[in-house]
Design a protein around this motif. Structure first.
Motif, PDB file in Angstrom:
ATOM      1  N   GLN A 301       0.831  -1.202   0.000  1.00 17.90           N
ATOM      2  CA  GLN A 301       0.000   0.000   0.000  1.00 17.90           C
ATOM      3  C   GLN A 301       0.873   1.263   0.000  1.00 17.90           C
ATOM      4  OE1 GLN A 301      -3.013  -0.078   3.098  1.00 17.90           O
ATOM      5  NE2 GLN A 301      -3.258  -2.306   2.896  1.00 17.90           N
ATOM      6  N   PRO A 302       0.301   2.404  -0.404  1.00 19.79           N
ATOM      7  CA  PRO A 302       1.088   3.645  -0.431  1.00 19.79           C
ATOM      8  C   PRO A 302       1.642   4.005   0.947  1.00 19.79           C
ATOM      9  CG  PRO A 302      -0.973   3.917  -1.645  1.00 19.79           C
ATOM     10  CD  PRO A 302      -1.066   2.601  -0.935  1.00 19.79           C
ATOM     11  N   THR A 303       2.777   4.665   0.948  1.00 16.53           N
ATOM     12  CA  THR A 303       3.392   5.133   2.188  1.00 16.53           C
ATOM     13  C   THR A 303       2.544   6.242   2.802  1.00 16.53           C
ATOM     14  OG1 THR A 303       5.559   4.679   1.237  1.00 16.53           O
ATOM     15  CG2 THR A 303       5.497   6.113   3.176  1.00 16.53           C
ATOM     16  N   VAL A 304       2.358   6.182   4.111  1.00 19.22           N
ATOM     17  CA  VAL A 304       1.663   7.230   4.850  1.00 19.22           C
ATOM     18  C   VAL A 304       2.698   7.983   5.687  1.00 19.22           C
ATOM     19  CG1 VAL A 304      -0.087   7.742   6.594  1.00 19.22           C
ATOM     20  CG2 VAL A 304      -0.498   5.942   4.893  1.00 19.22           C
ATOM     21  N   TYR A 305       2.647   9.307   5.632  1.00 18.06           N
ATOM     22  CA  TYR A 305       3.630  10.151   6.301  1.00 18.06           C
ATOM     23  C   TYR A 305       3.030  10.830   7.521  1.00 18.06           C
ATOM     24  CZ  TYR A 305       6.595   9.587   2.172  1.00 18.06           C
ATOM     25  OH  TYR A 305       7.372   9.077   1.176  1.00 18.06           O
ATOM     26  N   ALA A 306       3.917  11.413   8.327  1.00 21.20           N
ATOM     27  CA  ALA A 306       3.486  12.137   9.516  1.00 21.20           C
ATOM     28  C   ALA A 306       4.413  13.310   9.790  1.00 21.20           C
ATOM     29  CB  ALA A 306       3.450  11.207  10.739  1.00 21.20           C
ATOM     30  N   LEU A 307       3.884  14.305  10.469  1.00 20.25           N
ATOM     31  CA  LEU A 307       4.696  15.317  11.121  1.00 20.25           C
ATOM     32  C   LEU A 307       4.875  14.887  12.563  1.00 20.25           C
ATOM     33  CD1 LEU A 307       3.104  18.642   9.823  1.00 20.25           C
ATOM     34  CD2 LEU A 307       5.470  17.914   9.440  1.00 20.25           C
ATOM     35  N   GLU A 308       6.076  15.076  13.091  1.00 21.09           N
ATOM     36  CA  GLU A 308       6.336  14.661  14.464  1.00 21.09           C
ATOM     37  C   GLU A 308       6.960  15.791  15.266  1.00 21.09           C
ATOM     38  OE1 GLU A 308       9.103  11.565  17.040  1.00 21.09           O
ATOM     39  OE2 GLU A 308       8.374  10.951  15.069  1.00 21.09           O
ATOM     40  N   GLY A 309       6.502  15.936  16.471  1.00 20.05           N
ATOM     41  CA  GLY A 309       7.138  16.802  17.455  1.00 20.05           C
ATOM     42  C   GLY A 309       7.714  15.946  18.553  1.00 20.05           C
ATOM     43  N   SER A 310       9.030  15.975  18.702  1.00 18.19           N
ATOM     44  CA  SER A 310       9.722  15.112  19.660  1.00 18.19           C
ATOM     45  C   SER A 310      10.162  15.930  20.869  1.00 18.19           C
ATOM     46  CB  SER A 310      10.953  14.478  19.003  1.00 18.19           C
ATOM     47  OG  SER A 310      10.611  13.851  17.794  1.00 18.19           O
ATOM     48  N   ILE A 311       9.765  15.481  22.045  1.00 15.07           N
ATOM     49  CA  ILE A 311      10.140  16.123  23.307  1.00 15.07           C
ATOM     50  C   ILE A 311      11.029  15.140  24.059  1.00 15.07           C
ATOM     51  CG2 ILE A 311       9.267  16.996  25.510  1.00 15.07           C
ATOM     52  CD1 ILE A 311       6.621  17.636  23.948  1.00 15.07           C
ATOM     53  N   ALA A 312      12.238  15.565  24.395  1.00 15.61           N
ATOM     54  CA  ALA A 312      13.233  14.629  24.924  1.00 15.61           C
ATOM     55  C   ALA A 312      12.893  14.119  26.317  1.00 15.61           C
ATOM     56  CB  ALA A 312      14.615  15.295  24.938  1.00 15.61           C
ATOM     57  N   VAL A 313      12.328  14.973  27.158  1.00 16.37           N
ATOM     58  CA  VAL A 313      12.171  14.622  28.573  1.00 16.37           C
ATOM     59  C   VAL A 313      10.720  14.827  28.999  1.00 16.37           C
ATOM     60  CG1 VAL A 313      12.872  15.132  30.941  1.00 16.37           C
ATOM     61  CG2 VAL A 313      14.568  15.243  29.090  1.00 16.37           C
ATOM     62  N   ALA A 314      10.088  13.755  29.449  1.00 19.17           N
ATOM     63  CA  ALA A 314       8.727  13.816  29.998  1.00 19.17           C
ATOM     64  C   ALA A 314       8.676  12.919  31.230  1.00 19.17           C
ATOM     65  CB  ALA A 314       7.700  13.401  28.949  1.00 19.17           C
TER      66      ALA A 314
END
Length: 508
Positions: A301-314
């Motif tokens: 199937q076609p590739t699905v993409y995303a935007l990601e926001g990564s937070i190092a410490v939680a």
């Protein structure tokens, strides 16, 4: 023996390895979990022992999950793998021995490498190829560091004797036989976190490999997130069981949360905090400090993409309060401590222990506790720790709204910290949209299970995932708008106090 079939997910996380057995309804049947050592050789360095992790995988699968579920390998339809993504391991393919400890995604030793690669063009020099800015977060610079600093490593790599992989590849290679025919494979969600893959073609990029000085012979084959890669061999209970799903942990959670429509988003509260928004079949290149990543690719199937926001410490900030400051004995106790006060008392905790990730990308930042007066007590600090996760999430969400042009209407959440209702209510208050927790909160392992099960026909596809997803609890925003903005304005001010802390005194 029952004819019922199950799917096993191996969740190789940052602090522990888990094996979880799921039934066809997506419900948890049994869980095995084992923590492993966090190695801190120097300030800013974070490592894991790959052998210890492989042993933990064997232990949780053999001795815990299947035993607790009272099933054997014949009742497993498939096995899926999900993992801490950017953690890099390099090993000798002939002996199976790692040539150095795995360098963890939180590790910052490669910052000078990133600065040198950025040159005059800046951190976004390669963003048009890999969707990522240059940062110590990603795997590629870590591999370069190993080849440059471990005696004999570059010679072995150029001779074709070394393999590289994120932890998914390491686990899969060992599960499928290791030196005895082990499969050297990864999926696009993990490959897209290396800086070495072209995010549009899903192939290793020659120019990126060249600039990093990494021979392509080291790299695993990139296959989809859902297909049969090989069969269990080394682990007795998994002999002949298909290993058929791989998703990096945050993409796995997105899949497990059934975020299949463009514009849907989830936030996972774990060691760090990671928000992904489905952008469909289009790779959107962020102008607001977010990452472009592969969300999933199911078979052909076609590739699905995303935007990601990564937070190092939680969640790791709560652990730090527990382990380093001894403020409580168990992590869940922070909620009761935070509820001994009505607000943060003016205190803000910015946990930039490894610099700041999205949306700032400031490796020079370091943690700060600001706004202190003699009025502030342990309860206020506990509340400031919880609130920091919600503020960081709001910053990422606002960046996503700006990049996507489609304001989020609800935020699906998962991970251990979602059990903290004080945090979840404050999160809803800060993002000003409903926060929704599913019945099965282990969505990371569940997503990997779904990917594996879909590959062998255990589940029919995304429609079964959507049908299985169910809401457990919803938190609606309650806070007055003026108070919401006042708190966030002060948070933004606190963040500026962490900048420019590290400069010429950065050492390898």
């Amino acid at each position: 023996m029952s004819d019922e079939k199950f799917v096993l997910a191996i969740d190789e996380g940052t602090t522990s390895t888990r094996a979880i057995v799921f039934n066809h309804s997506g419900q948890i049947v049994a869980v095995g979990q084992q923590e492993f050592e966090q190695i801190f050789p120097r300030a800013g360095w974070v490592e894991h022992d790959p052998i210890e992790i492989w042993e933990a995988v064997r232990d949780v699968v053999v001795g815990l999950a299947l035993t607790k579920a009272n099933i054997n390998r014949h009742q497993l339809a498939a096995v899926g793998i999900t993992n801490q993504r950017e953690t890099a391991v390099v090993w000798d393919k002939n002996t199976g021995d790692p040539i150095y400890n795995a360098i963890v995604w939180q590790d910052t030793r490669t910052q000078k490498i990133c600065d040198e690669l950025a040159g005059d063009e800046g951190a976004d020099r390669f963003k048009h190829i890999c969707g990522l800015g240059l940062a110590s977060y990603f795997s590629g610079p870590k591999v370069k560091w190993i080849l440059d600093n471990v005696e004999g490593a570059r010679e072995k790599a150029e001779a074709g004797d070394l393999y590289f992989g994120n932890m998914d590849t390491w686990v899969l290679w060992n599960l499928t036989g290791g030196t005895d025919g082990g499969v050297h494979v990864t999926d696009p969600t993990n490959a897209s976190r290396t800086m070495l893959m072209n995010v549009k073609t899903l192939e290793w990029d020659d120019s990126m490999c060249e600039v990093m000085g990494i021979p392509k012979s080291m790299l695993p084959e990139i296959k989809s997130s859902s297909e049969v890669y090989g069969y269990g061999r080394k682990n007795g209970l998994l002999i002949d069981t298909p290993i058929s799903g791989i998703l990096g942990d945050q993409q796995a959670a997105t899949f497990g949360q059934a975020c299949f429509e463009k514009g849907m988003a989830k936030n996972t509260y774990g060691t760090g905090c990671f928000m992904l928004m489905n952008t469909g079949e289009e790779a959107i290149f962020s102008e607001n400090g977010l990452l472009t990543t592969v969300c999933y690719k199911i078979g052909d199937q076609p590739t699905v993409y995303a935007l990601e926001g990564s937070i190092a410490v939680a969640g790791s900030l709560v652990q730090w309060l527990r382990d380093n400051l001894k403020m409580f004995e168990t992590a869940p106790e922070i909620e009761a401590l935070a509820n001994t006060v009505e607000d943060n008392g003016g205190a803000y905790f910015v946990p930039a222990f490894s610099g700041l990730f999205a949306p700032y990308w400031r490796p020079d930042a370091r943690g700060a506790l600001v706004g202190l007066t003699r009025y502030v007590n342990r309860g206020h600090i506990a509340r400031a720790v919880l609130e920091s996760t919600a503020y960081q999430t709001r910053e990422v969400l606002e960046a996503m709204n700006a990049d996507s042009g489609v304001p989020l209407t609800e935020l699906r959440v998962d991970g251990g910290m979602t059990a903290n209702e004080t945090l979840m209510q404050f999160q809803a208050d800060q993002v000003n949209v409903p926060v929704v927790r599913p019945v099965v909160a282990e969505t990371t392992a569940l997503g990997a299970a779904y990917a594996a099960g879909i590959a062998v026909g255990f589940w029919e596809g995304e429609k079964d995932v959507t049908a299985n997803w169910a809401e457990d609890k919803r938190w609606e925003p309650k806070m007055d708008q003026d108070e919401r903005e006042r708190l966030f304005r002060n948070w933004k001010k606190a963040v500026t106090k962490t900048f420019d802390w590290m400069d010429d005194d950065v050492k390898e």
